[in-house]
Design a protein around this motif. Sequence first.
Motif, PDB file in Angstrom:
ATOM      1  N   LEU A 170     -10.234  24.739   9.693  1.00 42.79           N
ATOM      2  CA  LEU A 170     -10.782  25.387   8.782  1.00 42.79           C
ATOM      3  C   LEU A 170     -10.274  26.670   8.463  1.00 42.79           C
ATOM      4  CD1 LEU A 170     -14.512  24.669   9.809  1.00 42.79           C
ATOM      5  CD2 LEU A 170     -13.398  23.592   7.856  1.00 42.79           C
ATOM      6  N   THR A 171      -9.556  27.346   9.269  1.00 39.83           N
ATOM      7  CA  THR A 171      -8.935  28.517   9.154  1.00 39.83           C
ATOM      8  C   THR A 171      -7.575  28.194   8.134  1.00 39.83           C
ATOM      9  OG1 THR A 171      -9.756  29.875  10.902  1.00 39.83           O
ATOM     10  CG2 THR A 171      -7.773  30.828  10.050  1.00 39.83           C
ATOM     11  N   THR A 172      -6.851  27.317   8.724  1.00 43.05           N
ATOM     12  CA  THR A 172      -5.643  26.934   7.968  1.00 43.05           C
ATOM     13  C   THR A 172      -6.006  26.498   6.397  1.00 43.05           C
ATOM     14  OG1 THR A 172      -4.652  26.003   9.912  1.00 43.05           O
ATOM     15  CG2 THR A 172      -3.720  25.369   7.988  1.00 43.05           C
ATOM     16  N   ILE A 206      -8.406  31.346  -0.148  1.00 45.11           N
ATOM     17  CA  ILE A 206      -9.965  31.878   0.048  1.00 45.11           C
ATOM     18  C   ILE A 206     -10.012  33.132   0.763  1.00 45.11           C
ATOM     19  CG2 ILE A 206     -12.144  31.516   1.098  1.00 45.11           C
ATOM     20  CD1 ILE A 206     -11.638  28.409   0.675  1.00 45.11           C
ATOM     21  N   ILE A 207      -9.197  33.093   1.914  1.00 46.95           N
ATOM     22  CA  ILE A 207      -8.581  34.384   2.692  1.00 46.95           C
ATOM     23  C   ILE A 207      -6.953  34.159   2.788  1.00 46.95           C
ATOM     24  CG2 ILE A 207     -10.839  34.378   4.030  1.00 46.95           C
ATOM     25  CD1 ILE A 207      -9.207  33.326   6.284  1.00 46.95           C
ATOM     26  N   LEU A 250      -6.927  37.883   8.341  1.00 54.00           N
ATOM     27  CA  LEU A 250      -7.093  37.473   9.501  1.00 54.00           C
ATOM     28  C   LEU A 250      -6.547  38.432  10.468  1.00 54.00           C
ATOM     29  CD1 LEU A 250      -6.004  33.694   8.999  1.00 54.00           C
ATOM     30  CD2 LEU A 250      -8.281  34.447   9.175  1.00 54.00           C
ATOM     31  N   TYR A 251      -5.490  39.020  10.229  1.00 50.39           N
ATOM     32  CA  TYR A 251      -4.616  39.788  11.377  1.00 50.39           C
ATOM     33  C   TYR A 251      -5.348  41.371  11.393  1.00 50.39           C
ATOM     34  CZ  TYR A 251      -1.116  36.311  11.469  1.00 50.39           C
ATOM     35  OH  TYR A 251      -0.618  35.057  11.814  1.00 50.39           O
TER      36      TYR A 251
END
Length: 143
Positions: free
Chosen positions: A26-28, A35-36, A41-42
Motif C-alpha cells: 500500500l505504501t509503494t 498520494i504521498i 515518508l522519511y
Amino acid sequence: MAYQTFQQEYLQIPLVTRAYTTACVLTTAAVQLEIITPFQLYFNPDLILRNYQAPFLPWVLMGFSLLLGNSIIIDLLGIAVGHVYFFLEDVFPNQPGGGRWLKTPSIIKMLFDTPDDDANYNPLPEDRPGGFAWGEGPPHFGG
C-alpha cells in the motif's frame, strides 16, 4: 477461481507477515500514485516533534528484546547507566554544592577537538567569498 486461490494463499500467511507485506504494498502504491511523497515518508516533523519522545526509546528497545525472547539484562543495565550519566552530567552540576564529576580525558580532547581558529589567518583572494576583499577598509571609487 484464481481470485479464491489468491485469497486463500494470502490468508495462510502469518498475521504479522501479512500486515507488513500489505503495508509495504500500500505504501509503494501510494507513492507511485503520488498520494504521498517519499520525503513525507522519511521526514514528518509533526511525528518527530509532537508524538515521539526520545526518552522512551530504551524502554521500547527493551520491549523488543523481551518480545524476541532475548535477555533484557543488557537493556536494563544500559537504562541504569544512562540515568546515572544524565544525573551526573545535567542534574548534579546544577545543584547547590554540586560539581562536574565526569570530565573528558585530555587524550580524547587532543584527538577529536578541532583546533581554534587563527585570528591572523588571511585567506588567498581566490578563497574569499566572491573573490572580493570583504572587510578590508572603505571602498575606493574612481582614481
